[in-house]
Scaffold this active site. Structure first.
Site, mmCIF file in Angstrom:
data_model
loop_
_atom_site.group_PDB
_atom_site.id
_atom_site.type_symbol
_atom_site.label_atom_id
_atom_site.label_comp_id
_atom_site.label_asym_id
_atom_site.label_seq_id
_atom_site.Cartn_x
_atom_site.Cartn_y
_atom_site.Cartn_z
ATOM 1 N N SER A 14 -29.579 37.199 19.340
ATOM 2 C CA SER A 14 -29.585 35.932 18.590
ATOM 3 C C SER A 14 -28.236 35.217 18.664
ATOM 4 C CB SER A 14 -29.936 36.210 17.130
ATOM 5 O OG SER A 14 -28.978 37.100 16.566
ATOM 6 N N ALA A 17 -26.876 32.595 23.907
ATOM 7 C CA ALA A 17 -27.870 32.635 24.988
ATOM 8 C C ALA A 17 -29.289 32.754 24.423
ATOM 9 C CB ALA A 17 -27.572 33.798 25.930
ATOM 10 N N GLN A 48 -13.358 31.588 19.712
ATOM 11 C CA GLN A 48 -12.312 30.764 19.085
ATOM 12 C C GLN A 48 -12.044 29.495 19.888
ATOM 13 O OE1 GLN A 48 -8.754 33.090 18.502
ATOM 14 N NE2 GLN A 48 -9.656 34.348 16.907
ATOM 15 N N GLY A 49 -11.593 29.666 21.139
ATOM 16 C CA GLY A 49 -11.022 28.561 21.913
ATOM 17 C C GLY A 49 -11.948 27.386 22.102
ATOM 18 N N GLU A 114 -6.640 25.768 28.401
ATOM 19 C CA GLU A 114 -6.525 27.228 28.419
ATOM 20 C C GLU A 114 -6.144 27.681 29.822
ATOM 21 O OE1 GLU A 114 -10.217 28.731 26.837
ATOM 22 O OE2 GLU A 114 -9.593 28.367 24.782
ATOM 23 N N HIS A 238 -8.254 40.332 27.552
ATOM 24 C CA HIS A 238 -7.607 39.118 27.047
ATOM 25 C C HIS A 238 -6.145 39.460 26.809
ATOM 26 C CE1 HIS A 238 -6.671 35.588 24.711
ATOM 27 N NE2 HIS A 238 -7.878 35.099 24.919
ATOM 28 N N ARG A 286 -6.279 34.858 33.241
ATOM 29 C CA ARG A 286 -6.095 35.995 32.325
ATOM 30 C C ARG A 286 -5.682 37.294 32.983
ATOM 31 N NH1 ARG A 286 -11.063 34.973 28.292
ATOM 32 N NH2 ARG A 286 -10.050 33.133 27.492
ATOM 33 N N HIS A 347 -12.040 42.155 26.537
ATOM 34 C CA HIS A 347 -12.528 40.915 25.924
ATOM 35 C C HIS A 347 -13.901 40.476 26.430
ATOM 36 C CE1 HIS A 347 -12.208 37.007 24.038
ATOM 37 N NE2 HIS A 347 -12.340 36.385 25.191
ATOM 38 N N ARG A 382 -13.544 35.898 34.819
ATOM 39 C CA ARG A 382 -14.091 34.690 34.191
ATOM 40 C C ARG A 382 -12.987 33.716 33.805
ATOM 41 N NH1 ARG A 382 -15.071 33.157 28.580
ATOM 42 N NH2 ARG A 382 -14.034 35.081 28.000
ATOM 43 N N SER A 387 -17.778 30.955 29.255
ATOM 44 C CA SER A 387 -18.794 31.933 28.915
ATOM 45 C C SER A 387 -19.877 31.378 27.984
ATOM 46 C CB SER A 387 -18.096 33.131 28.280
ATOM 47 O OG SER A 387 -18.979 33.865 27.538
ATOM 48 N N LEU A 388 -19.432 30.690 26.930
ATOM 49 C CA LEU A 388 -20.441 30.050 26.069
ATOM 50 C C LEU A 388 -21.255 29.069 26.909
ATOM 51 C CD1 LEU A 388 -18.391 29.441 22.790
ATOM 52 C CD2 LEU A 388 -20.378 30.936 23.060
HETATM 53 P P1 FAD Z 1 -23.780 37.601 21.726
HETATM 54 O O1 FAD Z 1 -23.360 36.358 21.041
HETATM 55 O O2 FAD Z 1 -22.801 38.717 21.755
HETATM 56 O O3 FAD Z 1 -25.125 38.089 21.012
HETATM 57 C C1 FAD Z 1 -25.690 39.320 21.338
HETATM 58 C C2 FAD Z 1 -26.961 39.458 20.525
HETATM 59 O O4 FAD Z 1 -27.727 40.543 21.026
HETATM 60 C C3 FAD Z 1 -26.713 39.749 19.054
HETATM 61 O O5 FAD Z 1 -27.637 39.015 18.288
HETATM 62 C C4 FAD Z 1 -27.033 41.229 18.933
HETATM 63 O O6 FAD Z 1 -27.494 41.620 17.662
HETATM 64 C C5 FAD Z 1 -28.157 41.357 19.942
HETATM 65 N N1 FAD Z 1 -28.340 42.712 20.457
HETATM 66 C C6 FAD Z 1 -27.494 43.444 21.219
HETATM 67 N N2 FAD Z 1 -28.035 44.658 21.471
HETATM 68 C C7 FAD Z 1 -29.239 44.692 20.848
HETATM 69 C C8 FAD Z 1 -30.250 45.661 20.700
HETATM 70 N N3 FAD Z 1 -30.150 46.890 21.227
HETATM 71 N N4 FAD Z 1 -31.346 45.358 19.974
HETATM 72 C C9 FAD Z 1 -31.477 44.128 19.384
HETATM 73 N N5 FAD Z 1 -30.545 43.162 19.491
HETATM 74 C C10 FAD Z 1 -29.442 43.445 20.214
HETATM 75 N N6 FAD Z 1 -16.285 32.406 25.241
HETATM 76 C C11 FAD Z 1 -16.066 31.086 25.425
HETATM 77 O O7 FAD Z 1 -16.684 30.468 26.285
HETATM 78 N N7 FAD Z 1 -15.168 30.431 24.629
HETATM 79 C C12 FAD Z 1 -14.446 31.048 23.665
HETATM 80 O O8 FAD Z 1 -13.665 30.421 22.968
HETATM 81 C C13 FAD Z 1 -14.642 32.437 23.477
HETATM 82 N N8 FAD Z 1 -13.939 33.119 22.534
HETATM 83 C C14 FAD Z 1 -14.215 34.439 22.312
HETATM 84 C C15 FAD Z 1 -13.557 35.106 21.273
HETATM 85 C C16 FAD Z 1 -13.872 36.428 20.992
HETATM 86 C C17 FAD Z 1 -13.158 37.143 19.879
HETATM 87 C C18 FAD Z 1 -14.848 37.096 21.767
HETATM 88 C C19 FAD Z 1 -15.200 38.527 21.486
HETATM 89 C C20 FAD Z 1 -15.498 36.432 22.801
HETATM 90 C C21 FAD Z 1 -15.184 35.107 23.086
HETATM 91 N N9 FAD Z 1 -15.837 34.407 24.105
HETATM 92 C C22 FAD Z 1 -15.601 33.079 24.290
HETATM 93 C C23 FAD Z 1 -16.944 35.031 24.827
HETATM 94 C C24 FAD Z 1 -18.268 34.564 24.218
HETATM 95 O O9 FAD Z 1 -18.135 34.494 22.821
HETATM 96 C C25 FAD Z 1 -19.415 35.495 24.568
HETATM 97 O O10 FAD Z 1 -19.419 35.776 25.931
HETATM 98 C C26 FAD Z 1 -20.754 34.867 24.199
HETATM 99 O O11 FAD Z 1 -20.736 34.450 22.857
HETATM 100 C C27 FAD Z 1 -21.876 35.843 24.433
HETATM 101 O O12 FAD Z 1 -23.055 35.299 23.905
HETATM 102 P P2 FAD Z 1 -24.428 36.042 24.108
HETATM 103 O O13 FAD Z 1 -25.467 35.167 23.514
HETATM 104 O O14 FAD Z 1 -24.564 36.471 25.505
HETATM 105 O O15 FAD Z 1 -24.264 37.384 23.234
HETATM 106 C C1 SIN Z 2 -9.862 32.280 23.570
HETATM 107 O O1 SIN Z 2 -10.032 31.480 22.666
HETATM 108 O O2 SIN Z 2 -8.774 32.612 24.023
HETATM 109 C C2 SIN Z 2 -11.071 32.891 24.179
HETATM 110 C C3 SIN Z 2 -11.639 31.966 25.143
HETATM 111 C C4 SIN Z 2 -12.602 32.670 26.025
HETATM 112 O O3 SIN Z 2 -12.780 33.878 25.942
HETATM 113 O O4 SIN Z 2 -13.200 32.000 26.857
#
Ligand code: FAD
Ligand code: SIN
Length: 529
Positions: A14, A17, A48-49, A114, A238, A286, A347, A382, A387-388
């Protein structure tokens, strides 16, 4: 079929993606979204970023594409990079429609900078972009009558043809088995199409900026079900995670360096990035900055280095980084007056389940999006804030391809209920905790920023021993969320080490003293189950 909960499309995850995919499907299909804890516990809410997008006349798609390819050390799939970069402005517009309050300056979006970006192109919501994105997506999903959001369901494994009551041999994925945290029972969720959006595997490492649940579940589940996994050696560190004995894993956004923050060796008082990357300095990609910090720490026996933005006006710092400022003040650090102690930490997981441009995996009925995938976007490293963006573009792409293929997707047949005969409760939960810590420690020490073949082999040896123990444990005791995560963590560690041993060169995030050269041809590491 005993008690299966059936929808048209099942989404595991949730975050950005999963919810993007759900919102793009829900006008036509009944969608169920599972999360293993609360809905906002993934990495998305921690971002954050911001989000990279070409939005200014002075910037170009070509420049964003080039920056992505340079950061990725040429391993990226150019057609995919173009697809994602060109999809960014529309993705940002949709988020604005959903109410994400991106920062503005004089009536236009404020763009920050960045590492690795040659232009200011990061839209953001102060220093807590992910929280605002998660909130907006979740609100829209909660309001949609065709979306059912189910927290606290920990998926164990994909339900496949192997679990059919009458085996068809079709090789399809039909959904998942998941432990319900409230009842400890295993539920069966079935659907015509399943999307994995389970995030990364950061918690394979002792120090990581990722949330507790980043245990590579989707990658491990897809692998066990027979899907190929690629480029797992490219774990991103990171450069600037807060060094603090009480607060672990708190990220100091790269935007601090983007807005002028400098890296200083606390012993010598010298700004050291000119020694490592004289042109790009603190805004080098990075992998370069993390290796520079690692080298300073190892050479001088330091615990951390300093990140200093105190030369900027206090009001500027507080306005750009209100959450970080507040958090640090709570720990007695005033970033407007003094430097912040930082260390590199795991990270982001660049590799993952192989998908094509339409979000399809190798398995019929199984799609994937976001950090659990290897789409071809990131290559060997990356680029910040891509990533978002990947989550939005591929969440939508997976939804579109399911809609396009709908008539050819067969409805799920009768699937066997989970075998509950293993009803013995473990009397040694300490085994799980011990093994978890052991993995994360040897991955940090042996499979970190700088690698050697000997260290990788040491890690592999331990993985082999632990796999035997964990599989035996898994075979004898009732599944629990901790055991599920441990099994996946170990599986993912194995995929990372195997991929790292396979690559006989240094490229991007994979840096090994035994193969320091970069080979002329960039080739993905593809593991076949
Ligand atoms: P997530 O948002 O991690 O969601 C995963 C989901 O899967 C969750 O709902 C979880 O409960 C569910 N899940 C996992 N395993 C199971 C299971 N076995 N059963 C049921 N549900 C499960 N990226 C950027 O582009 N810009 C940024 O500024 C940035 N800052 C970041 C800062 C931090 C501190 C971190 C950690 C990452 C950052 N990133 C950033 C990376 C980015 O946040 C992630 O790559 C992105 O949010 C991943 O989204 P996702 O939807 O793939 O997974
Ligand atoms: C950050 O805010 O430095 C994280 C950005 C990212 O992971 O893309």
């Amino acid at each position: 079929m005993s008690g299966a909960r059936t929808s048209d499309v099942l989404i595991v995850g949730s975050g950005a993606a999963g919810l993007t995919a759900a919102l793009n499907l829900a006008d036509r299909f009944r969608v169920t979204v599972l999360a293993k804890g609360a809905l906002n516990e993934g990495s998305t809410a921690w971002a954050q970023g911001g989000i990279a997008a070409v939005l200014e006349p002075g910037d170009t798609f070509e420049s964003h594409i080039e920056d992505t390819m340079i950061a990725g050390a040429g391993l990226n799939d150019r057609a995919i990079v173009e697809f994602v970069v060109e999809g960014a402005p529309a993705a940002i517009a949709r988020l604005q429609e959903l109410g994400v309050p991106f920062a503005e300056e004089e009536g236009t979006l404020h763009l920050t900078r960045e590492g690795g970006h040659s232009h200011r192109r990061i839209v953001h919501v102060a220093d807590a972009t992910g929280w605002a994105v998660q909130e907006a997506l979740q609100k829209a999903a909660e309001a949609h009558p065709n979306i059912t959001l189910v927290p606290d369901q920990v998926a164990i494994d994909l339900a496949t043809s192997r679990h059919e009551e009458r085996y068809s041999g079709a090789g399809n994925v039909w959904g998942v088995y998941a432990v319900d945290r409230a009842t400890d029972r295993v539920n069966l969720y079935t659907a015509r199409a399943t999307i994995l959006a389970t995030g990364g595997a950061g918690r394979t490492y002792l120090f990581s900026t990722a949330p507790r649940g980043a245990t590579g579940d989707g990658i491990a589940m897809a692998w066990r079900a027979g899907a190929r996994v690629s480029n797992m050696e490219f774990m991103q560190f990171h450069p600037t995670c807060l060094y603090n004995l009480e607060v672990k894993n708190f990220l100091i956004t790269e935007a601090v360096r983007g807005e002028g923050g400098r890296l200083i060796n606390p012993t010598t008082g010298r700004r050291f990035m000119p020694d490592y990357d004289p042109e790009r300095l603190e805004l080098a990609p990075r992998d370069v900055v993390a290796r520079a910090i690692d080298a300073e720490i190892k050479r001088d026996g330091l615990d951390y280095v300093h990140l200093d933005i105190s030369h900027q006006p206090p009001e500027f710092v507080k306005a750009h980084f209100p959450n970080i400022y507040e958090k640090l003040m709570g720990l007695g650090i005033d970033m407007t007056k003094e430097p912040i102690p930082v260390v590199p930490a795991q990270h982001y997981t660049c590799g993952g389940v192989m998908i094509d441009r339409a979000g399809r995996t190798d398995l019929p009925g199984l799609y994937a999006a976001g950090e659990c995938t290897q789409s071809g976007l990131h290559g060997a490293n990356r680029l910040a804030s891509n990533s978002l963006l990947e989550c939005f573009v591929f969440g939508e792409a997976a939804a579109r391809s399911i809609a396009a293929a709908w008539d050819s997707l067969p409805p799920p047949p009768a699937i066997r209920a989970w075998d509950e005969s293993r009803v013995t409760d473990s009397d040694e939960e300490v085994v799980i905790k011990q093994t978890w810590t052991e993995i994360r420690r040897f991955m940090w020490n042996y499979v970190g920023i700088v690698r050697t073949t000997k260290r990788l082999e040491r890690a592999q040896h331990r993985i082999t021993l632990l796999t035997r123990e964990v599989e035996e444990y898994y075979g004898h005791f009732r599944v629990t969320p901790d055991l599920i995560e441990l099994r996946n963590l170990l599986q993912t560690a194995d995929l990372i080490v195997r991929s790292a041993l396979h690559r006989h060169e240094s490229r991007g995030l994979h840096y090994t003293l035994d193969w320091p050269q970069t080979l002329p041809e960039a080739i993905d590491t593809v593991l076949v189950p």
